[in-house]
Design a protein around this motif. Structure first.
Motif, PDB file in Angstrom:
ATOM      1  N   THR A  95      -7.941   1.396  -0.018  1.00 22.35           N
ATOM      2  CA  THR A  95      -7.775   2.191   1.157  1.00 22.35           C
ATOM      3  C   THR A  95      -8.501   3.414   0.914  1.00 22.35           C
ATOM      4  O   THR A  95      -8.578   3.962  -0.423  1.00 22.35           O
ATOM      5  CB  THR A  95      -6.721   2.146   1.954  1.00 22.35           C
ATOM      6  OG1 THR A  95      -5.794   3.011   1.103  1.00 22.35           O
ATOM      7  CG2 THR A  95      -5.869   0.621   2.290  1.00 22.35           C
TER       8      THR A  95
ATOM      9  N   ARG B 263       3.651   6.463 -12.278  1.00 20.74           N
ATOM     10  CA  ARG B 263       2.525   6.674 -11.800  1.00 20.74           C
ATOM     11  C   ARG B 263       1.622   5.709 -12.433  1.00 20.74           C
ATOM     12  O   ARG B 263       0.752   4.886 -11.692  1.00 20.74           O
ATOM     13  CB  ARG B 263       1.921   7.964 -12.113  1.00 20.74           C
ATOM     14  CG  ARG B 263       2.570   9.279 -11.339  1.00 20.74           C
ATOM     15  CD  ARG B 263       1.566  10.328 -11.375  1.00 20.74           C
ATOM     16  NE  ARG B 263       1.338  10.811 -12.967  1.00 20.74           N
ATOM     17  CZ  ARG B 263       2.177  11.586 -13.477  1.00 20.74           C
ATOM     18  NH1 ARG B 263       3.075  12.073 -13.026  1.00 20.74           N
ATOM     19  NH2 ARG B 263       1.716  11.936 -14.942  1.00 20.74           N
TER      20      ARG B 263
ATOM     21  N   GLN C  40      -7.112   5.956   1.494  1.00 24.56           N
ATOM     22  CA  GLN C  40      -6.147   6.797   1.004  1.00 24.56           C
ATOM     23  C   GLN C  40      -5.878   6.621  -0.631  1.00 24.56           C
ATOM     24  O   GLN C  40      -5.633   7.719  -1.247  1.00 24.56           O
ATOM     25  CB  GLN C  40      -4.863   6.508   1.775  1.00 24.56           C
ATOM     26  CG  GLN C  40      -3.600   7.160   1.371  1.00 24.56           C
ATOM     27  CD  GLN C  40      -2.296   6.339   2.088  1.00 24.56           C
ATOM     28  OE1 GLN C  40      -2.298   5.375   2.715  1.00 24.56           O
ATOM     29  NE2 GLN C  40      -1.249   6.937   2.023  1.00 24.56           N
ATOM     30  N   HIS C  41      -5.867   5.443  -0.959  1.00 25.13           N
ATOM     31  CA  HIS C  41      -5.912   5.199  -2.446  1.00 25.13           C
ATOM     32  C   HIS C  41      -7.002   5.778  -3.262  1.00 25.13           C
ATOM     33  O   HIS C  41      -6.968   6.222  -4.237  1.00 25.13           O
ATOM     34  CB  HIS C  41      -5.700   3.696  -2.398  1.00 25.13           C
ATOM     35  CG  HIS C  41      -4.573   3.090  -2.288  1.00 25.13           C
ATOM     36  ND1 HIS C  41      -4.449   2.091  -1.545  1.00 25.13           N
ATOM     37  CD2 HIS C  41      -3.248   3.507  -2.192  1.00 25.13           C
ATOM     38  CE1 HIS C  41      -3.296   1.528  -1.106  1.00 25.13           C
ATOM     39  NE2 HIS C  41      -2.327   2.613  -1.648  1.00 25.13           N
TER      40      HIS C  41
ATOM     41  N   ASP D  42       2.237   9.347  -6.367  1.00 25.09           N
ATOM     42  CA  ASP D  42       2.621  10.436  -6.187  1.00 25.09           C
ATOM     43  C   ASP D  42       3.780  11.018  -6.739  1.00 25.09           C
ATOM     44  O   ASP D  42       4.122  12.168  -7.036  1.00 25.09           O
ATOM     45  CB  ASP D  42       2.639  10.741  -4.699  1.00 25.09           C
ATOM     46  CG  ASP D  42       1.600  10.562  -4.231  1.00 25.09           C
ATOM     47  OD1 ASP D  42       0.190  10.994  -4.396  1.00 25.09           O
ATOM     48  OD2 ASP D  42       1.618  10.434  -2.631  1.00 25.09           O
TER      49      ASP D  42
ATOM     50  N   ARG E 128      -6.130   9.198  -3.772  1.00 23.29           N
ATOM     51  CA  ARG E 128      -5.094   9.393  -4.587  1.00 23.29           C
ATOM     52  C   ARG E 128      -5.948   9.445  -6.261  1.00 23.29           C
ATOM     53  O   ARG E 128      -5.428  10.197  -6.969  1.00 23.29           O
ATOM     54  CB  ARG E 128      -3.957   8.539  -4.372  1.00 23.29           C
ATOM     55  CG  ARG E 128      -3.328   9.003  -3.311  1.00 23.29           C
ATOM     56  CD  ARG E 128      -1.833   8.251  -3.234  1.00 23.29           C
ATOM     57  NE  ARG E 128      -1.072   8.872  -2.489  1.00 23.29           N
ATOM     58  CZ  ARG E 128      -0.498   8.285  -1.188  1.00 23.29           C
ATOM     59  NH1 ARG E 128      -1.060   7.091  -0.821  1.00 23.29           N
ATOM     60  NH2 ARG E 128       0.262   8.836  -0.604  1.00 23.29           N
TER      61      ARG E 128
ATOM     62  N   SER F  32       0.715  -1.118   0.150  1.00 20.85           N
ATOM     63  CA  SER F  32       0.062   0.051   0.079  1.00 20.85           C
ATOM     64  C   SER F  32       0.811   1.251  -0.042  1.00 20.85           C
ATOM     65  O   SER F  32       0.619   2.281  -0.654  1.00 20.85           O
ATOM     66  CB  SER F  32      -0.900  -0.013   1.321  1.00 20.85           C
ATOM     67  OG  SER F  32      -1.695   1.046   1.306  1.00 20.85           O
ATOM     68  N   GLY F  33       1.872   1.270   0.605  1.00 21.07           N
ATOM     69  CA  GLY F  33       2.742   2.295   0.722  1.00 21.07           C
ATOM     70  C   GLY F  33       3.482   2.595  -0.581  1.00 21.07           C
ATOM     71  O   GLY F  33       3.657   3.463  -1.120  1.00 21.07           O
TER      72      GLY F  33
ATOM     73  N   GLY G 107       1.156   4.140  -2.958  1.00 14.48           N
ATOM     74  CA  GLY G 107       0.956   5.455  -2.652  1.00 14.48           C
ATOM     75  C   GLY G 107       1.969   6.358  -3.155  1.00 14.48           C
ATOM     76  O   GLY G 107       2.017   7.192  -3.939  1.00 14.48           O
ATOM     77  N   ARG G 108       3.340   6.002  -3.021  1.00 13.13           N
ATOM     78  CA  ARG G 108       4.645   6.562  -3.462  1.00 13.13           C
ATOM     79  C   ARG G 108       4.526   6.741  -4.953  1.00 13.13           C
ATOM     80  O   ARG G 108       4.632   7.568  -5.652  1.00 13.13           O
ATOM     81  CB  ARG G 108       5.839   5.801  -3.047  1.00 13.13           C
ATOM     82  CG  ARG G 108       6.169   6.373  -1.708  1.00 13.13           C
ATOM     83  CD  ARG G 108       7.346   5.737  -0.969  1.00 13.13           C
ATOM     84  NE  ARG G 108       7.588   4.214  -1.205  1.00 13.13           N
ATOM     85  CZ  ARG G 108       7.178   3.564  -0.197  1.00 13.13           C
ATOM     86  NH1 ARG G 108       6.624   3.889   0.860  1.00 13.13           N
ATOM     87  NH2 ARG G 108       7.400   2.154  -0.398  1.00 13.13           N
TER      88      ARG G 108
END
Length: 182
Positions: free
Chosen positions: A148, A128, A150-151, A121, A154, A113-114, A117-118
């Motif tokens: 999540t 991307r 968060q995703h 971004d 994004r 997941s991290g 996200g990176r």
């Protein structure tokens, strides 16, 4: 001279000599680099051997990348090693991107997941797009956790961005089809 050092290190089995030879591997012809990855460094016996194999994963030679991949694929990688490999999405070689994706998917759900996200971004379109591909694959695999919040945030930001490329738009549309309206 570099080839002689590699052969001597291989024949000796001396870990200090093998570590010193690691500094020469990237200076020899691709044929010798892939042999070094396949025989001298596999399995990696020292931290420097592991580091060298990870660097060879992004080598300019497809054969060397394949040899490094084969040497690394059965290893348990550290979080730092995953982060280094993650940066290889900046390269366009399809085989390398496939190797990187395979390694990224071996991470825990939280680490993946991290990573996603990176990647989402990042400033580079290719990176991307790799994040979108990973996200789409993660959603397609039934045993992985769903998106999540968060995703989703994004993805919404990407959808509303003015600078979305045609490739990103196609991947976002594919994700929308799989997930419903994002």
């Amino acid at each position: 001279l570099a080839r002689c050092a590699l052969f001597a290190a291989d024949l000796s089995g001396d870990y200090d000599l093998i570590d010193r030879a690691c500094g020469y591997i990237r200076t020899v012809e691709p044929n010798f680099r892939n042999q070094a990855a396949a025989y001298l460094l596999s399995p990696p016996r020292t931290p420097l051997c592991r580091e060298t194999l990870i660097k060879l994963l992004s080598d300019g030679s497809q054969d060397t990348r394949m040899a490094a991949y084969k040497a690394l694929k059965g290893l348990k990688l550290t979080d730092d090693e995953y982060r280094i490999i993650e940066t290889y999405y900046r390269f366009k070689a399809a085989d390398l991107r496939g190797f990187v994706t395979e390694f990224m998917e071996k991470q825990s759900d939280e680490a993946l997941s991290g990573t996603i996200g990176r990647l989402l971004d990042d400033k580079k379109e290719d990176v991307r797009c790799a994040g979108l591909d990973l996200l789409a694959h993660r959603e397609a695999v039934s045993d992985k956790k769903p998106l999540t919040g968060q995703h989703i945030d994004r993805l919404r930001a990407l959808v509303s961005a003015d600078s979305v490329s045609a490739r990103e738009k196609a991947l976002l549309d594919k994700l929308r089809d799989e997930l419903g309206d994002v």
